[in-house]
Write a protein that holds these residues in place. Structure first.
Motif: not given
Lengths: 453, 453
Positions: A373, A376-377, A381-382, A419-420, A422-423, A425-426, A429
Motif C-alpha cells: 500500500i 501504491a500510494r 502501481i498496486v 489488479h486481480f 483487490m479482495q 487488499y480489501l 484494509m
C-alpha cells in the motif's frame, strides 16, 4: 539535478539470447533423478510431457541461447519493460537510498509469466502439440499460458489451486476470457485428484497437487504436453530477459545496483532479474552486489527448508531434484500470495543461495500488504501480493540506508500488478488478514518423507 | 514485409501543449449559462468549485495551451502510450483492413483518466486546495484522481454511482488503496443525496446524481474544490495528448487513418483521440477522415438525444450547457459500462457531431462483450466494458472492409483495461447479461423537463 523517472530501451535492445547461468556457476548442477528408478533422467524420460526443444534447454550448458524470432516478435508487445526510479517513494521514506524498480506488470497478462509462456507455447506449436496442460497458483501463470496458447492456436487446460480458485475468481475469469478450460485442484478429473480428495475432501490444494494433476493429463494424451511456470531451468532461462534489460537500464541511469531484490515462490521472477547480475559478478564484469530472495514467512523453503533431493509434486510423478524444500507433502497455509505457496525452490536458485551468491529472508503477510500500500500510494502501481514481499524487503533496506546514512542503490523486481488481488487488499484494509506462524509441525512431518537418495 | 506491431515515441515527443479545438471550429461554442439566472456564467460563478487556472482553460480560445512541466514529468511514467498494429486480430477477422489501436490502459490507474486527473490535481495544489471532491461511474476517474491526489499530497473524496459501487467493489478497493474516501451515491452525506433517497431509497444512482453530491460538498468547504472527469472543455483539452501522440505514431507506421473510433460517455476519451485529427482536417493539413463516436444503445445521447441546453447534473447545481442530452433526470439502466451511463455529452463533442465533423452510432451490450472477448483472445489485452463499445464498432468496420474488398486503415482508442470488470465478463460468459432496449418512455419524460432557455 536529473529528475528522470523512466528508463526505456529500444525494441532492438530486447535481448536476442536468454542467459544460462549454468555456464558461469562454480559447480555443475546436481543431476535430476527419475522418480521411480532414482537414476539420472534421460531426455527420453521427459519426452511424454515436454517437446524436444524444451528438454534441450533444460539440460543446456551454453551461456547464451538464442530467442526464436517469433517469440521475440511477441515480446515486443510489452518489452522492453520499463525501469523506474521511485523518486516519490524515496521522498516518502526520506531515505538516501536510490530506489529503482523493474516493472513486469506491463505485460498483457499483468506479470513476468508471459516471458516463458510465449516461449513454451511456441516450442510446443512447432512440435505439433495441440493442447497444453498446466497448473496455476495465483493464476498469473495460467492466464499467461492461456494468452500465449491463443496466440499460437493451441488449446489450454489449467488446474488452479483450489484456495486461489476461490480467492481469485477474476483470475479464473481472465483465463476463461482467453478461452482456457479451468478446473479447481484437487479435482475429480484425474486419478491423483480423486485420491487426494478421498483423503481430504476439503483440501485447499497446493501447487504440488495441481502439478501432479496436470502432468497426469498431459502424459495420457498423445496430442498434449505439460507446461510449468517456474522452478525448472528452462523457465528461469526464459525470464532472464528481465535482468538483461535491467542491467542495460541501470547503465542508462548511470548507476550500479548495490542490492537486487525479488520475491521467490518457485524462483522464476527472482532468477529472471538476478541471474544476469550474478553472472556478470561471476565473470568479474561487475562489482560484488547483494542479491536478496524474499519468501513468505509461512512457506520459507530457502530460509528454513532442507537442501536435499525431493519431488516437485505431491503425487511424485515429476523428476526428483536437489533443491531447498519443505517436503513435497507440505500444504502451505492459504495466505494471499498464491504464487509463493510452493514447497520447493528452483534447483538453480537453491544452488545460487547454497554457493553464497544470494541470501534469503522472510516477510510476514501483514508487513507485505502494508508495504504494497505504501508503494501504491507513492508510485501509483498496486503490486501483486507476491511482489509485495519484495517491496517489504525493499522498504527494510531503504530504512536501513536512512539509519546508517548510506545512499545505496536498490533494484527491485515488481513481478506483476495486483489488479486481480483487490479482495486481499480489501481484507487487509478491513483488518481481516493475519500473519501465519511458521508451520513447524507440518513441515517436520513433510521433511520426514523426503526420498531416500 | 514489415511486421512491426508497436509504435513507440520518445519521452521528448510527449506533447508540450494540449490542443484546444475551439480555435479551429467553424463556429464558437454556445455560451454556458448560470443554472439560476440563465445568463452566461462568469469566471466568478465557477470560483467556488474550480481553481482559476482550470476556469481559464474552460474558456480558453488559444489553439495550444502549455502543459506544466510537473504534469509532463508525471505523464512520463506511462506516456507516450503505445500504438499497436493489431495484426493477430486482422488475421482472425481475415480482413483487408489495417487495424491500429492506441492503448491507454498502460497508465497506473488503467485508463486515459490520469491524463486529466494529474493536471487537475496539479492546478488545485498550486491554488492551495487541500481536498478534491469528485464523482465516478465505473471508477476509472475516481481511481485516477485518488492516485493523482496522492502524488500532490491532496485528500480525495469520491461519490461513486451506487450500481457501480456494487458491481465493482475492486475499483472501490483501488481508490481506498490510494487512500481516498469512497461513498456510494446517492448517499445520506449531502442534502441532494438525502432528497434523492427520500424519493427512491433503492436508487441505482447516476453520474448526474453523483456530480450533484460532489459539487455540493466542494462548494460548502473553503479548502475543497470539485473535479470533473469528463464533459467539460478543460477535461477534453487534457486528453488531447492521446490523439497528438497517435498522429505521430501513425506517421511512424507510414499510414493515415481512414476512420478514427472511440466510445463516448461524457466524451473525454473520444475527444482525446479524435480532436487532434479533426483539427488537422479543419486546418487542411490532413485528408478528410471519418470520425466515429460509439454509444451504448441504452444511453444514446448523441444519436437519439436532443441538442439543447440542459443541466449537467440531477440536482441542477451545475451550469447549463448546450449539448446532446437525454434529460438530466434520466437514470440510465444498470448496464456494465458505468463510464457511459451519462445523460448528456461534452458540449464540444456535441458541436463536432452537429457540424458534421463526426458521426455517432450505438452498440448493444451483448455485442460489446462479444467484441471485447474476440479482441482479448487475439491481442491479449482485455478492454474495459466502455472500450468494448469502440471495439464492436471497429469489428463492424473491419467486416465491412472485407465485404467491400477495401483495405481501409482503422484507428481505435482502447481507453482502458477491464481488469476490474471481470465480473461483467464472467456474467457475459455465463449468459447472464442481456441487451437493454432504448428506454423510450423514461427519456421522453426526462426530455420534457429540459430547461426553458
Amino acid at each position: 539535478m536529473n529528475q528522470q523517472i523512466k528508463f526505456l530501451l529500444q525494441e532492438s535492445e530486447i535481448p536476442h539470447t536468454w542467459y544460462n547461468i549454468v555456464a558461469d556457476l562454480p559447480h555443475p548442477p546436481a543431476p535430476v533423478l527419475h522418480p521411480a528408478t532414482l537414476q539420472p533422467v534421460t531426455p527420453a524420460d521427459l519426452a511424454p510431457i515436454f517437446p524436444d526443444a524444451v528438454i534441450a534447454q533444460e539440460v543446456a550448458t551454453e551461456r547464451e541461447i538464442p530467442i526464436p524470432e517469433p517469440v521475440r516478435e511477441i515480446y515486443k508487445q510489452w518489452r522492453p519493460s520499463p525501469l523506474f526510479r521511485a523518486r516519490r517513494l524515496e521522498a516518502a521514506l526520506d531515505t538516501p537510498a536510490h530506489i529503482y524498480y523493474k516493472y513486469e506488470g506491463v505485460s498483457p497478462a499483468g506479470s513476468h509469466k508471459p516471458n516463458s509462456a510465449i516461449a513454451q507455447a511456441y516450442y510446443n506449436k512447432v512440435a505439433g502439440v495441440k493442447l497444453l496442460v498446466t497448473e496455476t497458483g495465483a493464476g498469473q501463470w495460467g492466464s499467461s499460458l492461456a494468452m500465449a496458447c491463443n496466440f499460437f492456436g493451441l488449446a489450454c487446460q489449467v488446474y488452479m489451486v483450489r484456495v486461489s480458485y476461490n480467492q481469485k475468481p477474476y483470475r479464473r475469469a481472465l483465463m476463461e476470457t482467453f478461452g482456457a478450460k479451468v478446473t479447481a485442484s484437487p479435482s475429480c478429473e484425474t486419478e491423483v485428484g480423486r485420491a487426494l480428495l478421498a483423503k481430504n475432501p476439503e483440501s485447499a490444494g497446493s501447487l504440488g497437487m495441481a502439478i501432479s494433476e496436470a502432468v497426469e493429463v498431459a502424459a495420457q494424451n498423445p496430442d498434449a504436453k505439460y507446461a510449468l511456470g517456474s522452478v525448472l531451468n528452462h523457465v528461469l532461462l526464459h525470464q532472464t530477459v528481465i535482468g538483461q534489460e535491467a542491467a542495460l537500464q541501470m547503465r542508462l541511469a548511470g548507476e550500479e545496483p548495490d542490492v537486487v531484490i525479488a520475491c521467490t515462490g518457485g524462483g522464476s521472477n527472482f532468477a529472471g532479474i538476478a541471474f544476469p547480475f550474478v553472472g556478470q559478478m561471476l565473470r568479474g564484469e561487475r562489482k560484488k552486489l547483494r542479491v536478496l530472495a524474499v519468501e513468505p514467512e509461512a512457506c520459507p523453503s530457502l530460509t528454513r527448508g532442507h537442501y536435499a533431493y525431493d519431488y516437485g509434486d505431491t503425487a511424485h510423478l515429476t523428476p526428483i531434484t536437489k533443491m531447498h524444500t519443505l517436503g513435497s507433502t507440505f500444504v502451505p497455509p492459504g495466505f494471499h500470495a498464491g504464487g509463493l505457496r510452493y514447497h520447493g525452490m528452483a534447483p538453480l536458485v537453491s544452488q545460487v543461495v547454497e554457493e553464497g551468491l544470494a541470501e534469503a529472508t522472510t516477510v510476514p503477510q501483514l508487513e507485505s500488504f502494508a508495504a504494497g500500500i505504501q508503494f501504491a500510494r507513492a508510485e501509483g502501481i498496486v503490486p501483486a501480493p507476491e511482489s509485495n514481499h519484495a517491496v517489504a524487503a525493499l522498504l527494510r533496506e531503504a530504512k536501513r540506508c536512512k539509519e546508517e546514512g548510506v545512499g545505496r542503490t536498490l533494484l527491485v523486481n515488481i513481478s506483476g500488478h495486483g489488479h486481480f488481488d483487490m479482495q486481499a487488499y480489501l481484507d487487509y484494509m478491513a483488518g481481516k488478514l493475519t500473519n501465519y506462524a511458521y508451520p513447524e509441525e507440518e513441515i517436520a512431518m513433510a521433511l520426514a518423507g523426503l526420498p531416500n537418495v
